[in-house]
Each structure stands twice: as structure tokens, then as C-alpha cells.
Design a protein around this motif. Structure first.
Motif, PDB file in Angstrom:
ATOM      1  N   ALA A 197       0.858  -1.195   0.000  1.00 25.09           N
ATOM      2  CA  ALA A 197       0.000   0.000   0.000  1.00 25.09           C
ATOM      3  C   ALA A 197       0.887   1.235   0.000  1.00 25.09           C
ATOM      4  CB  ALA A 197      -0.928   0.013   1.221  1.00 25.09           C
ATOM      5  N   VAL A 198       0.365   2.309  -0.543  1.00 28.03           N
ATOM      6  CA  VAL A 198       1.121   3.565  -0.623  1.00 28.03           C
ATOM      7  C   VAL A 198       0.175   4.694  -0.253  1.00 28.03           C
ATOM      8  CG1 VAL A 198       2.375   5.145  -2.146  1.00 28.03           C
ATOM      9  CG2 VAL A 198       2.458   2.680  -2.590  1.00 28.03           C
ATOM     10  N   ASP A 199       0.636   5.578   0.606  1.00 29.24           N
ATOM     11  CA  ASP A 199      -0.157   6.782   0.843  1.00 29.24           C
ATOM     12  C   ASP A 199       0.708   7.890   1.401  1.00 29.24           C
ATOM     13  OD1 ASP A 199      -2.279   8.460   0.838  1.00 29.24           O
ATOM     14  OD2 ASP A 199      -3.466   7.346   2.286  1.00 29.24           O
ATOM     15  N   ARG A 200       0.621   9.040   0.827  1.00 31.95           N
ATOM     16  CA  ARG A 200       1.288  10.246   1.307  1.00 31.95           C
ATOM     17  C   ARG A 200       2.740  10.002   1.722  1.00 31.95           C
ATOM     18  NH1 ARG A 200      -2.750  13.087   5.433  1.00 31.95           N
ATOM     19  NH2 ARG A 200      -2.712  11.011   6.305  1.00 31.95           N
ATOM     20  N   GLY A 201       3.511   9.409   0.824  1.00 35.65           N
ATOM     21  CA  GLY A 201       4.933   9.255   1.099  1.00 35.65           C
ATOM     22  C   GLY A 201       5.282   8.133   2.060  1.00 35.65           C
ATOM     23  N   ARG A 202       4.290   7.380   2.502  1.00 34.50           N
ATOM     24  CA  ARG A 202       4.551   6.225   3.362  1.00 34.50           C
ATOM     25  C   ARG A 202       4.202   4.954   2.596  1.00 34.50           C
ATOM     26  NH1 ARG A 202       7.075   9.231   5.573  1.00 34.50           N
ATOM     27  NH2 ARG A 202       7.115   9.915   7.741  1.00 34.50           N
ATOM     28  N   TYR A 203       5.076   3.974   2.695  1.00 36.81           N
ATOM     29  CA  TYR A 203       4.910   2.734   1.949  1.00 36.81           C
ATOM     30  C   TYR A 203       4.768   1.591   2.936  1.00 36.81           C
ATOM     31  CZ  TYR A 203       6.535   5.788  -1.669  1.00 36.81           C
ATOM     32  OH  TYR A 203       6.643   6.846  -2.530  1.00 36.81           O
ATOM     33  N   ARG A 204       3.716   0.824   2.762  1.00 38.65           N
ATOM     34  CA  ARG A 204       3.558  -0.349   3.610  1.00 38.65           C
ATOM     35  C   ARG A 204       4.181  -1.524   2.862  1.00 38.65           C
ATOM     36  NH1 ARG A 204      -0.019  -2.446   7.732  1.00 38.65           N
ATOM     37  NH2 ARG A 204      -0.751  -4.528   7.201  1.00 38.65           N
ATOM     38  N   CYS A 205       5.159  -2.160   3.487  1.00 38.68           N
ATOM     39  CA  CYS A 205       5.919  -3.219   2.820  1.00 38.68           C
ATOM     40  C   CYS A 205       5.835  -4.497   3.638  1.00 38.68           C
ATOM     41  CB  CYS A 205       7.389  -2.819   2.704  1.00 38.68           C
ATOM     42  SG  CYS A 205       7.646  -1.238   1.894  1.00 38.68           S
ATOM     43  N   LEU A 206       5.810  -5.621   2.951  1.00 39.45           N
ATOM     44  CA  LEU A 206       5.798  -6.909   3.628  1.00 39.45           C
ATOM     45  C   LEU A 206       7.198  -7.511   3.530  1.00 39.45           C
ATOM     46  CD1 LEU A 206       3.620  -8.635   5.015  1.00 39.45           C
ATOM     47  CD2 LEU A 206       3.458  -9.930   2.881  1.00 39.45           C
ATOM     48  N   VAL A 207       7.795  -7.805   4.696  1.00 36.90           N
ATOM     49  CA  VAL A 207       9.129  -8.431   4.673  1.00 36.90           C
ATOM     50  C   VAL A 207       9.022  -9.864   5.182  1.00 36.90           C
ATOM     51  CG1 VAL A 207      10.410  -6.275   4.950  1.00 36.90           C
ATOM     52  CG2 VAL A 207       9.747  -7.571   6.969  1.00 36.90           C
ATOM     53  N   PRO A 236       4.477  -6.592   8.378  1.00 37.03           N
ATOM     54  CA  PRO A 236       4.433  -5.342   7.624  1.00 37.03           C
ATOM     55  C   PRO A 236       5.384  -4.313   8.238  1.00 37.03           C
ATOM     56  CG  PRO A 236       2.466  -5.573   8.977  1.00 37.03           C
ATOM     57  CD  PRO A 236       3.320  -6.761   9.266  1.00 37.03           C
ATOM     58  N   VAL A 237       6.058  -3.594   7.394  1.00 37.28           N
ATOM     59  CA  VAL A 237       7.005  -2.565   7.827  1.00 37.28           C
ATOM     60  C   VAL A 237       6.643  -1.285   7.090  1.00 37.28           C
ATOM     61  CG1 VAL A 237       9.418  -1.839   7.615  1.00 37.28           C
ATOM     62  CG2 VAL A 237       8.884  -4.177   8.323  1.00 37.28           C
ATOM     63  N   THR A 238       6.596  -0.177   7.792  1.00 40.89           N
ATOM     64  CA  THR A 238       6.347   1.106   7.131  1.00 40.89           C
ATOM     65  C   THR A 238       7.683   1.697   6.686  1.00 40.89           C
ATOM     66  OG1 THR A 238       4.432   1.451   8.535  1.00 40.89           O
ATOM     67  CG2 THR A 238       5.288   3.382   7.379  1.00 40.89           C
ATOM     68  N   VAL A 293      -1.976   3.618   9.569  1.00 40.04           N
ATOM     69  CA  VAL A 293      -0.687   4.157   9.134  1.00 40.04           C
ATOM     70  C   VAL A 293      -0.881   5.521   8.470  1.00 40.04           C
ATOM     71  CG1 VAL A 293       1.237   3.848   7.521  1.00 40.04           C
ATOM     72  CG2 VAL A 293       0.382   1.895   8.826  1.00 40.04           C
ATOM     73  N   THR A 294      -1.903   5.617   7.640  1.00 37.92           N
ATOM     74  CA  THR A 294      -2.031   6.801   6.800  1.00 37.92           C
ATOM     75  C   THR A 294      -3.005   7.821   7.380  1.00 37.92           C
ATOM     76  OG1 THR A 294      -3.870   5.904   5.550  1.00 37.92           O
ATOM     77  CG2 THR A 294      -1.660   5.390   4.747  1.00 37.92           C
ATOM     78  N   GLY A 295      -3.857   7.376   8.319  1.00 32.43           N
ATOM     79  CA  GLY A 295      -4.824   8.281   8.904  1.00 32.43           C
ATOM     80  C   GLY A 295      -5.978   8.621   7.971  1.00 32.43           C
ATOM     81  N   ARG A 296      -6.085   7.872   6.903  1.00 27.66           N
ATOM     82  CA  ARG A 296      -7.156   8.184   5.952  1.00 27.66           C
ATOM     83  C   ARG A 296      -7.977   6.941   5.629  1.00 27.66           C
ATOM     84  NH1 ARG A 296      -5.613  11.886   0.964  1.00 27.66           N
ATOM     85  NH2 ARG A 296      -3.812  10.552   0.707  1.00 27.66           N
ATOM     86  N   GLY A 297      -9.181   7.166   5.183  1.00 25.66           N
ATOM     87  CA  GLY A 297     -10.035   6.061   4.773  1.00 25.66           C
ATOM     88  C   GLY A 297      -9.600   5.544   3.420  1.00 25.66           C
ATOM     89  N   ARG A 298      -9.948   4.305   3.165  1.00 26.50           N
ATOM     90  CA  ARG A 298      -9.505   3.682   1.931  1.00 26.50           C
ATOM     91  C   ARG A 298     -10.027   4.393   0.699  1.00 26.50           C
ATOM     92  NH1 ARG A 298     -12.152  -2.033   0.896  1.00 26.50           N
ATOM     93  NH2 ARG A 298     -11.059  -2.718  -0.971  1.00 26.50           N
TER      94      ARG A 298
END
Ligand SMILES: Nc1nc2c(ncn2[C@@H]2O[C@H](COP(=O)(O)OP(=O)(O)OP(=O)(O)O)[C@@H](O)[C@H]2O)c(=O)[nH]1
Length: 336
Positions: free
Chosen positions: A42-52, A61-63, A236-241
Motif C-alpha cells: 500500500a502507498v499513501d502520502r509518502g509512506r509505503y507499507r511493505c511486507l518483509v 508489515p514494515v512502514t 498508518v495513513t490516517g485516511r479512509g480507503r
């Protein structure tokens, strides 16, 4: 004391404007040999949710944020990336994306058909599922055609998922797409999704469909955990989908593949797509175009050699008509 190259990170690279603008003066880049592989979900406002450590007991999940050395390269859902920094996955932990691995596919769109600026919206997917309702709302063949063009351009296999069969039968729409050879599945309220699951199994599939066609219903039925995954992203993003234009990758139960939901993608700007990108998906006609068409042929004019190719029996008229419908769908908007 001399430092090993692997101790450097992007903050060690001095970036100074050169004579031709803001190009970095040095070509030396840290190798990040200790970087860890991850999948962007997932991506939102410069933050990337990554699965390691995907698929292991340590999967988490790692931000992350992008390292400066990535330059202007965009990171999108589906990207395989390399991470350094805090990989603990804790609430305040922030890792850095230092590398994007080469993409196997890129689903692109332009903002609209008159704006040739294109951007990648999903990387590394191999199937594009066009979700269309058979009724309520009525199917929009032009939008379906444009989505197919985007799939062919991206080198992805298309699949039609026709929903709400309890309201209207699929025969007319299926007949319209038969010459294209696009596989399809039909679903209905409360119906069995085994056939759809079969098509999704072992693949990375992007779901596209305009509002109300039943895409969320499908996603929630396929991934019972979907709402929880969405609320994690929102935390993480503070926003709705639905306020986000970003896609969201969700793994199917039993590691049976991935679906990528695209809440913000309701239309495709296709200004970047050339006729060659489309015809490449039609082997029987691409051969004829290579042999019989004048250079720069858009395959819509009287001098197009494909009519003769069809008359000589190398391909069917229905295939050529379908190709031309897609080529015309490249131009103009989603409506009409
Ligand atoms: N009759 C019938 N209704 C359905 C079916 N699938 C979904 N619906 C209904 O159609 C409406 C829209 O479904 P959603 O799943 O929210 O559609 P969506 O495509 O996600 O739409 P957005 O949330 O606006 O993006 C809801 O009222 C669903 O209950 C179906 O197979 N048959």
C-alpha cells in the motif's frame, strides 16, 4: 578510519546541483548489500507499507519511506523493493526503500487522453480483472474496452468478472467479447466463487471496476481479512480507503495468490498507448500488419492491409472488428 562501502547510506551521497540543474555530482552509490527484500502492499502520502520475510514465520508489515537516492522514480503497489533501517515493524519504526527491483509488468495510465504524462499505478501484476456488473449499473462496454487496452499495453492477461448474474444474464456481453478470446467468470449474490478463485490462483491480479459493480463485495468474499488489512493501512495513513487513490495488495487465503484492489482507478487515460501496443496482443493480426500495412498505419483507414489479410482467410472478420473497436476506444473518454 576507512568505511566499507556497505556502511554508506543515502545520506552519505552528496547531492549538489551540477551545471545542468540538480543532477548529483557523484555516481558513487551505496550498495546496500545488507538490504532486505520486501513487497509494497500500500502507498499513501509518502509512506509505503511493505511486507518483509513474506511466507515465513517472521512475515511482518514494515512502514517505509523512500530514500533520497531513488530520485524521481516512483514506488507503487506491487513493487519489489530493498529496505534498510528499522525493519522491526514496530508502531514508530520507519525503514527506507533504497532500491526498486526491475518490474515484470507495469499498469499505466495517463491523467486523461489529452495529457500524455503517464504514471505507473501497479507493478508486477500478471492479470487484470475487469469487474463489470450485468445490471445495476448497466455494463459499460466502452470502459471495459479501454481497460482491456490498458491490460494489453501492460502485457497483462485480461479476465472479465461479470457480477450480479442474479439480475441479468451474461450471454449478450459474453458474445460481444468472444472474438477477443478474453476468459470470463460469472458471479451472483451469494454464489460460489470457486471458478474465480481458480483464475486467481498463483497469480497477482489487479481488480478494476467502476463504482457499484460489486468489487468490494468480491474482495471481501475472496479475502475475509480484507477489512482488517484496510484498517491497518488507515492506521498508518490516517485516511479512509476510499479517499486514497492508491491501490492495496491483499494476499488470498492459503497463500493462493494476490489481488490488488484499485479503489481510485475508475477510468484509464490511454494517451500513452500506441496501436502497436494493442495489436501486439492479437498474434493473428500482428503478423498481417507486419506483412501488409504501410508504416504508421493506425489500422483504421482505407489503406489498412488487414482487410486483405482477413479476406485471404488468415484471421476472422470478427477479430479485426474487435481489434478496431479497441483501437477506437483508445481515443475519447470513458463515456459514449
Ligand atoms: N444483486 C446483486 N447485488 C450485488 C452483487 N454484488 C454486489 N451487489 C450489491 O451491489 C452494491 C454495490 O456493491 P459494492 O461491492 O459496494 O460495489 P463496489 O464496486 O465496491 O462499489 P464502490 O464501493 O462504490 O467502489 C451493494 O449494494 C452490493 O450489495 C450481486 O452479485 N448481485
Amino acid at each position: 578510519m576507512a568505511r566499507r562501502t556497505s556502511d554508506y547510506d543515502e545520506d552519505d551521497v552528496r547531492v549538489r546541483p551540477g551545471r545542468r540543474g540538480s543532477r548529483p555530482r557523484t555516481r558513487i552509490r551505496p550498495a546496500h548489500e545488507d538490504a532486505v527484500a520486501a513487497l509494497v502492499t500500500a502507498v499513501d502520502r509518502g509512506r509505503y507499507r511493505c511486507l518483509v520475510d513474506a511466507g515465513t514465520d517472521d512475515e511482518r508489515p514494515v512502514t517505509a519511506m523512500r530514500a533520497r537516492e531513488l530520485g524521481r522514480k516512483s514506488v507503487v503497489v506491487g513493487d519489489r523493493v530493498a529496505l534498510v533501517g528499522d525493519l522491526s515493524g514496530g508502531p514508530d519504526a520507519l525503514a527506507r526503500i533504497v532500491r526498486i527491483e526491475p518490474r515484470t509488468s507495469a499498469l499505466r495510465r495517463t491523467a486523461d487522453d489529452t495529457d500524455p504524462f503517464e504514471r505507473v499505478i501497479v507493478a508486477n501484476a500478471d492479470q487484470l480483472v475487469v469487474v463489470a456488473a450485468l445490471a445495476d449499473p448497466e455494463p459499460r462496454p466502452r470502459l471495459i474496452d479501454r481497460t482491456l487496452v490498458a491490460a494489453y499495453d501492460a502485457g497483462m492477461d485480461p479476465l472479465l468478472a461479470l457480477t450480479k448474474a442474479d439480475l441479468a444474464g451474461p450471454d449478450a456481453l459474453v458474445a460481444e467479447y468472444a472474438p477477443l478470446g478474453v476468459p470470463f467468470v460469472v458471479t451472483e449474490r451469494g454464489g460460489d466463487l470457486a471458478e474465480l478463485r481458480g483464475h486467481l490462483s498463483g497469480r497477482v491480479s489487479v481488480l478494476v471496476g467502476h463504482s457499484g459493480v460489486g468489487k468490494s463485495t468480491l474482495v471481501n468474499a475472496l479475502v475475509p481479512d480484507a477489512e482488517r488489512a484496510v484498517s491497518h493501512v488507515n492506521a498508518v495513513t490516517g485516511r479512509g480507503r476510499h479517499t486514497s487513490s492508491s491501490a492495496l495488495a491483499l494476499e488470498l487465503p492459503d497463500r493462493a495468490g494476490w489481488i490488488i484492489d484499485t479503489p481510485g482507478v475508475r477510468s484509464f487515460g490511454l494517451a500513452h498507448v500506441t496501436p502497436e501496443n494493442v495489436i501486439g496482443a492479437f498474434e493473428d493480426l500482428a503478423e498481417g500488419a507486419a506483412e501488409r500495412c504501410p508504416p504508421q498505419c493506425d489500422h483504421l483507414q482505407d489503406d489498412c492491409g488487414l482487410d486483405g489479410w482477413v479476406a485471404d482467410g488468415h484471421a476472422t472478420r470478427a477479430r479485426l472488428d474487435s481489434l478496431r473497436r479497441l483501437l477506437r476506444a483508445r481515443e475519447g473518454g470513458d463515456e459514449a
